[in-house]
Design an enzyme around this catalytic site. Structure first.
Site, PDB file in Angstrom:
ATOM      1  N   THR A  39     101.559 -62.769  -5.987  1.00  0.00           N
ATOM      2  CA  THR A  39     101.049 -62.079  -4.806  1.00  0.00           C
ATOM      3  C   THR A  39     100.198 -63.039  -3.997  1.00  0.00           C
ATOM      4  O   THR A  39      99.931 -64.170  -4.402  1.00  0.00           O
ATOM      5  CB  THR A  39     100.256 -60.814  -5.184  1.00  0.00           C
ATOM      6  OG1 THR A  39     100.086 -60.011  -4.009  1.00  0.00           O
ATOM      7  CG2 THR A  39      98.898 -61.144  -5.772  1.00  0.00           C
ATOM      8  N   CYS A  91     105.346 -59.851  -5.556  1.00  0.00           N
ATOM      9  CA  CYS A  91     105.447 -59.097  -6.808  1.00  0.00           C
ATOM     10  C   CYS A  91     106.832 -59.239  -7.448  1.00  0.00           C
ATOM     11  O   CYS A  91     107.211 -58.446  -8.325  1.00  0.00           O
ATOM     12  CB  CYS A  91     105.105 -57.627  -6.605  1.00  0.00           C
ATOM     13  SG  CYS A  91     103.441 -57.386  -5.927  1.00  0.00           S
TER      14      CYS A  91
END
Length: 244
Positions: free
Chosen positions: A99, A198
């Site tokens: 992320t 992600c």
């Protein structure tokens, strides 16, 4: 019965590793108290140990972080490209994949003793999601969950329109939590082009600013998060000056 207290600290803009080290310090202080109690001949009662709950707010300079089960193939930018754009990179010990953290994003790091709340990681993750879902609802936007994917989403059930507004990844040691959530408020979303966020392909990211078409007051959002956090976790918060 009095509610348990959580100390809230706003660390401001801080390097990722500095904040990580501070979380570790707070976590290890709680773990040490638990370890000492386990050695006590009088037995181990987690409810009576003087561990402390903490909730840290911060922003980070641009940085990509990857969880312990993340795939490096989800990092698109080369080292040279990251250097050119001023983006740092850290492998971490949290769950989840890759992320981005950066300016305009509210990062929350709860360091909670879950033995005093509930020893259930799923419950903890859903509660963190609910804090953000209810915060965003105050701005007239409906968000929710995507089946099998931790975090907070818009239009999660509409193929081609799914977009993530908050990423969540945590770690627990002796039921003490660290790491937490990254909520895109006024975030420059172009940084997400350097990763597969992600590890989820064919889905995009968004921010509160993008959804509302205006810049959002970050302090206002933090205040709402604290209110929701108190209610959902049944805690009372107390602000304190940063001590790291």
């Amino acid at each position: 019965m009095d509610k348990q207290q959580v100390s809230v600290e706003d660390l401001g803009r801080i390097e990722y590793k500095t904040a990580w080290n501070y979380q570790e310090k707070l976590l290890q202080a709680n773990v040490a108290l638990k370890s000492a109690a386990r050695k006590n001949d009088d037995g181990y009662d987690p409810k009576t140990i003087q561990t402390k709950h903490h909730f840290l707010f911060c922003e980070h300079p641009p940085v990509y972080t990857i969880g312990k089960s993340g795939a490096m193939s989800n990092l698109i930018f080369s080292e040279a490209e990251m250097q050119e754009k001023g983006i740092s990179f850290y492998p971490t010990n949290r769950g989840g994949d890759i992320t981005f953290h950066g300016p305009g994003q509210i990062v929350g790091y709860p360091v909670l003793d879950l033995e005093k709340l509930k020893t259930d990681i799923g419950w903890y993750l859903r509660n963190l999601e609910e804090v953000i879902i209810e915060t965003i609802a105050d701005y007239g936007i409906q968000t929710g969950r995507s089946k099998g994917e931790t975090g907070v989403w818009l239009d999660a059930d509409v193929p081609g329109k799914e977009r993530k507004i908050c990423a969540i990844g945590v770690r627990c040691s002796r039921w003490v939590s660290m790491h937490g959530f990254a909520f895109n408020v006024n975030t420059d979303l172009s940084y997400f082009k350097g990763i597969i966020p992600c590890g989820i392909e064919n889905k995009t990211v968004t921010s509160l600013q993008q959804e509302l078409g205006r810049e959002i007051n970050m302090e206002e959002v933090k205040g709402k998060i604290i209110q929701k956090f108190e209610t959902i976790f049944d805690l009372t918060t107390a602000k304190q000056l940063s001590s790291f």
